[in-house]
Motif scaffolding. Sequence first.
Motif, PDB file in Angstrom:
ATOM      1  N   ARG B  20       0.737  -1.164  -0.096  1.00  0.00           N
ATOM      2  CA  ARG B  20      -0.081   0.089   0.156  1.00  0.00           C
ATOM      3  C   ARG B  20       0.962   1.280   0.156  1.00  0.00           C
ATOM      4  NH1 ARG B  20      -5.350   1.047   2.793  1.00  0.00           N
ATOM      5  NH2 ARG B  20      -5.484  -1.120   3.275  1.00  0.00           N
ATOM      6  N   HIS B  21       0.369   2.457  -0.411  1.00  0.00           N
ATOM      7  CA  HIS B  21       1.069   3.290  -0.339  1.00  0.00           C
ATOM      8  C   HIS B  21       1.388   4.395   0.709  1.00  0.00           C
ATOM      9  CE1 HIS B  21       3.734   6.526  -1.964  1.00  0.00           C
ATOM     10  NE2 HIS B  21       2.885   7.359  -1.498  1.00  0.00           N
ATOM     11  N   ASP B  26      -4.272   2.427  11.770  1.00  0.00           N
ATOM     12  CA  ASP B  26      -5.242   1.220  11.842  1.00  0.00           C
ATOM     13  C   ASP B  26      -4.927   0.289  10.869  1.00  0.00           C
ATOM     14  OD1 ASP B  26      -6.273   2.819  10.061  1.00  0.00           O
ATOM     15  OD2 ASP B  26      -8.453   2.543  10.627  1.00  0.00           O
ATOM     16  N   GLU B  27      -4.617   0.679   9.696  1.00  0.00           N
ATOM     17  CA  GLU B  27      -4.352  -0.254   8.338  1.00  0.00           C
ATOM     18  C   GLU B  27      -3.039  -0.978   8.867  1.00  0.00           C
ATOM     19  OE1 GLU B  27      -6.021   2.805   5.102  1.00  0.00           O
ATOM     20  OE2 GLU B  27      -4.094   2.545   5.391  1.00  0.00           O
ATOM     21  N   LEU B  28      -1.848  -0.275   9.442  1.00  0.00           N
ATOM     22  CA  LEU B  28      -0.661  -0.847   9.737  1.00  0.00           C
ATOM     23  C   LEU B  28      -0.889  -2.024  10.760  1.00  0.00           C
ATOM     24  CD1 LEU B  28       2.107   2.047  10.019  1.00  0.00           C
ATOM     25  CD2 LEU B  28       2.155  -0.103   8.809  1.00  0.00           C
ATOM     26  N   LEU B  29      -1.723  -1.709  11.833  1.00  0.00           N
ATOM     27  CA  LEU B  29      -1.980  -2.516  12.858  1.00  0.00           C
ATOM     28  C   LEU B  29      -2.607  -3.834  12.323  1.00  0.00           C
ATOM     29  CD1 LEU B  29      -2.059  -3.313  15.997  1.00  0.00           C
ATOM     30  CD2 LEU B  29      -4.281  -2.284  15.854  1.00  0.00           C
ATOM     31  N   ASP B  30      -3.511  -3.654  11.638  1.00  0.00           N
ATOM     32  CA  ASP B  30      -4.205  -4.820  10.878  1.00  0.00           C
ATOM     33  C   ASP B  30      -3.148  -5.864  10.067  1.00  0.00           C
ATOM     34  OD1 ASP B  30      -6.903  -4.238  11.689  1.00  0.00           O
ATOM     35  OD2 ASP B  30      -7.466  -3.324   9.871  1.00  0.00           O
ATOM     36  N   ASP B  40      -0.368  -4.269  19.436  1.00  0.00           N
ATOM     37  CA  ASP B  40      -1.268  -3.352  20.143  1.00  0.00           C
ATOM     38  C   ASP B  40      -1.071  -2.004  19.028  1.00  0.00           C
ATOM     39  OD1 ASP B  40      -2.863  -2.522  22.503  1.00  0.00           O
ATOM     40  OD2 ASP B  40      -1.608  -0.903  22.221  1.00  0.00           O
ATOM     41  N   TYR B  41      -2.011  -1.271  19.088  1.00  0.00           N
ATOM     42  CA  TYR B  41      -2.007   0.036  18.539  1.00  0.00           C
ATOM     43  C   TYR B  41      -0.994   1.101  18.763  1.00  0.00           C
ATOM     44  CZ  TYR B  41      -4.277   3.931  16.102  1.00  0.00           C
ATOM     45  OH  TYR B  41      -4.659   5.187  15.372  1.00  0.00           O
ATOM     46  N   SER B  42      -0.884   1.122  20.047  1.00  0.00           N
ATOM     47  CA  SER B  42       0.237   2.145  20.581  1.00  0.00           C
ATOM     48  C   SER B  42       1.718   1.698  20.164  1.00  0.00           C
ATOM     49  CB  SER B  42       0.124   2.187  22.297  1.00  0.00           C
ATOM     50  OG  SER B  42       0.449   0.690  22.851  1.00  0.00           O
ATOM     51  N   THR B  43       1.860   0.370  20.244  1.00  0.00           N
ATOM     52  CA  THR B  43       3.081  -0.354  20.077  1.00  0.00           C
ATOM     53  C   THR B  43       3.395   0.056  18.613  1.00  0.00           C
ATOM     54  OG1 THR B  43       2.789  -1.927  21.231  1.00  0.00           O
ATOM     55  CG2 THR B  43       4.675  -2.153  19.770  1.00  0.00           C
ATOM     56  N   VAL B  44       2.358   0.058  17.527  1.00  0.00           N
ATOM     57  CA  VAL B  44       2.677   0.390  16.296  1.00  0.00           C
ATOM     58  C   VAL B  44       2.595   1.884  16.158  1.00  0.00           C
ATOM     59  CG1 VAL B  44       1.431   0.637  13.944  1.00  0.00           C
ATOM     60  CG2 VAL B  44       1.195  -1.714  15.336  1.00  0.00           C
ATOM     61  N   PHE B  45       1.865   2.701  16.908  1.00  0.00           N
ATOM     62  CA  PHE B  45       2.388   4.161  17.054  1.00  0.00           C
ATOM     63  C   PHE B  45       3.688   4.421  17.323  1.00  0.00           C
ATOM     64  CE2 PHE B  45       2.302   7.912  19.696  1.00  0.00           C
ATOM     65  CZ  PHE B  45       1.845   8.936  19.000  1.00  0.00           C
ATOM     66  N   GLY B  65      -8.589  12.805   7.797  1.00  0.00           N
ATOM     67  CA  GLY B  65      -8.452  12.778   9.233  1.00  0.00           C
ATOM     68  C   GLY B  65      -7.524  11.768   9.761  1.00  0.00           C
ATOM     69  N   LYS B  66      -6.750  11.108   9.122  1.00  0.00           N
ATOM     70  CA  LYS B  66      -5.864  10.252   9.626  1.00  0.00           C
ATOM     71  C   LYS B  66      -4.503  10.569   9.049  1.00  0.00           C
ATOM     72  CE  LYS B  66      -8.936   6.205   9.757  1.00  0.00           C
ATOM     73  NZ  LYS B  66      -9.116   4.678   9.155  1.00  0.00           N
ATOM     74  N   THR B  67      -3.773  10.175   9.975  1.00  0.00           N
ATOM     75  CA  THR B  67      -2.315  10.464   9.602  1.00  0.00           C
ATOM     76  C   THR B  67      -1.584   9.306   9.048  1.00  0.00           C
ATOM     77  OG1 THR B  67      -2.062  11.586  11.913  1.00  0.00           O
ATOM     78  CG2 THR B  67       0.171  11.130  10.883  1.00  0.00           C
ATOM     79  N   ARG B  68      -0.997   9.490   8.003  1.00  0.00           N
ATOM     80  CA  ARG B  68      -0.436   8.349   7.089  1.00  0.00           C
ATOM     81  C   ARG B  68       1.026   8.349   6.954  1.00  0.00           C
ATOM     82  NH1 ARG B  68      -4.268   5.457   4.436  1.00  0.00           N
ATOM     83  NH2 ARG B  68      -6.494   6.097   4.785  1.00  0.00           N
ATOM     84  N   TYR B  69       1.565   7.221   6.707  1.00  0.00           N
ATOM     85  CA  TYR B  69       3.276   7.030   6.848  1.00  0.00           C
ATOM     86  C   TYR B  69       3.385   6.514   5.524  1.00  0.00           C
ATOM     87  CZ  TYR B  69       2.633   8.418  11.683  1.00  0.00           C
ATOM     88  OH  TYR B  69       2.231   8.845  12.981  1.00  0.00           O
TER      89      TYR B  69
END
Lengths: 130, 130
Positions: B20-21, B26-30, B40-45, B65-69
């Motif tokens: 994905r670009h 949440d996509e990363l977490l999935d 966990d979400y926080s760990t990914v963060f 509305g979402k931060t993307r990387y």
Amino acid sequence: MPRPSPVSDAVRGVIDAGQRHAWALDELLDSVRTQVPSADYSTVFRAVTMLERSGEVNRVEVGDGKTRYEPNQEHHEHIRCRDCGQVAQVPGCVLLAAESEIAGATGFRVDGHSLLFSGVCPICQRKNDG
Amino acid sequence: MPRPSPVSDAVRGVIDAGQRHAWALDELLDSVRTQVPSADYSTVFRAVTMLERSGEVNRVEVGDGKTRYEPNQEHHEHIRCRDCGQVAQVPGCVLLAAESEIAGATGFRVDGHSLLFSGVCPICQRKNDG
DNA sequence: GTCGATTGCGCAAGTCATTTGCGCAACTGC
DNA sequence: GCAGTTGCGCAAATGACTTGCGCAATCGAC
């Protein structure tokens, strides 16, 4: 004859006055409160939402985590100060021609774009130098 | 020898794989959870925050509305599907020359820009037609 | 004037996407 | 095997909206 709505009118007035280019909700609230001290965040929110629905204002995202609103004018780009967050207007658009090219390259049906320059505004430049 | 960090490694791996670009948290977490189900979400963060700090990834705001990387690559623009939100990459940059002109017009010291095209991706075009 | 219906809006709670604090437990070097 | 470090899950905090609730001001009709 509709009921008077001082807060909504003030919101419209503030945005149209053009003292600032792209208003965030909290900025709008501050400004509206100089006229209607009791004004509430939610009321300002509902007012701009209505104005957006009626086409009087446009929502703009400038990547600072806040939703901003500007009067509905002809298409233009934005420039935001990295230091103070102020958003100004960059008139004109050099990108319309590029859209069809992008469409070919990506397979997307392209129907719009948003361009945001970032930098340091004159005021912050002076602050940084001093 | 540092401790192993399966979650952080998975995050880096997912982003670098380029399936994905521009990844939202949440996509990363999935995606990470397919490798490390307990992640966990926080760990990914925290992982992407580190990767951003180290310069391995860039943060991009695409106005949803979402931060993307995304992996830190050469400068490019983005295109986002109005329907599904998917963000793709538009290679190249036609705007560098414009920056000095903008500087003259606005008084800003311009040091960057972000350009986002919007439209409908091929998949959603097909969905809409069908 | 006054009465009922409408509607602007303040207050407070809810939602969404992060962001941060806490503390366990795995891992490393000694 | 032990002490110190540190990755990370859990849960609470934050920030920016967004929505529900209900009062009270205003309008139109009588």
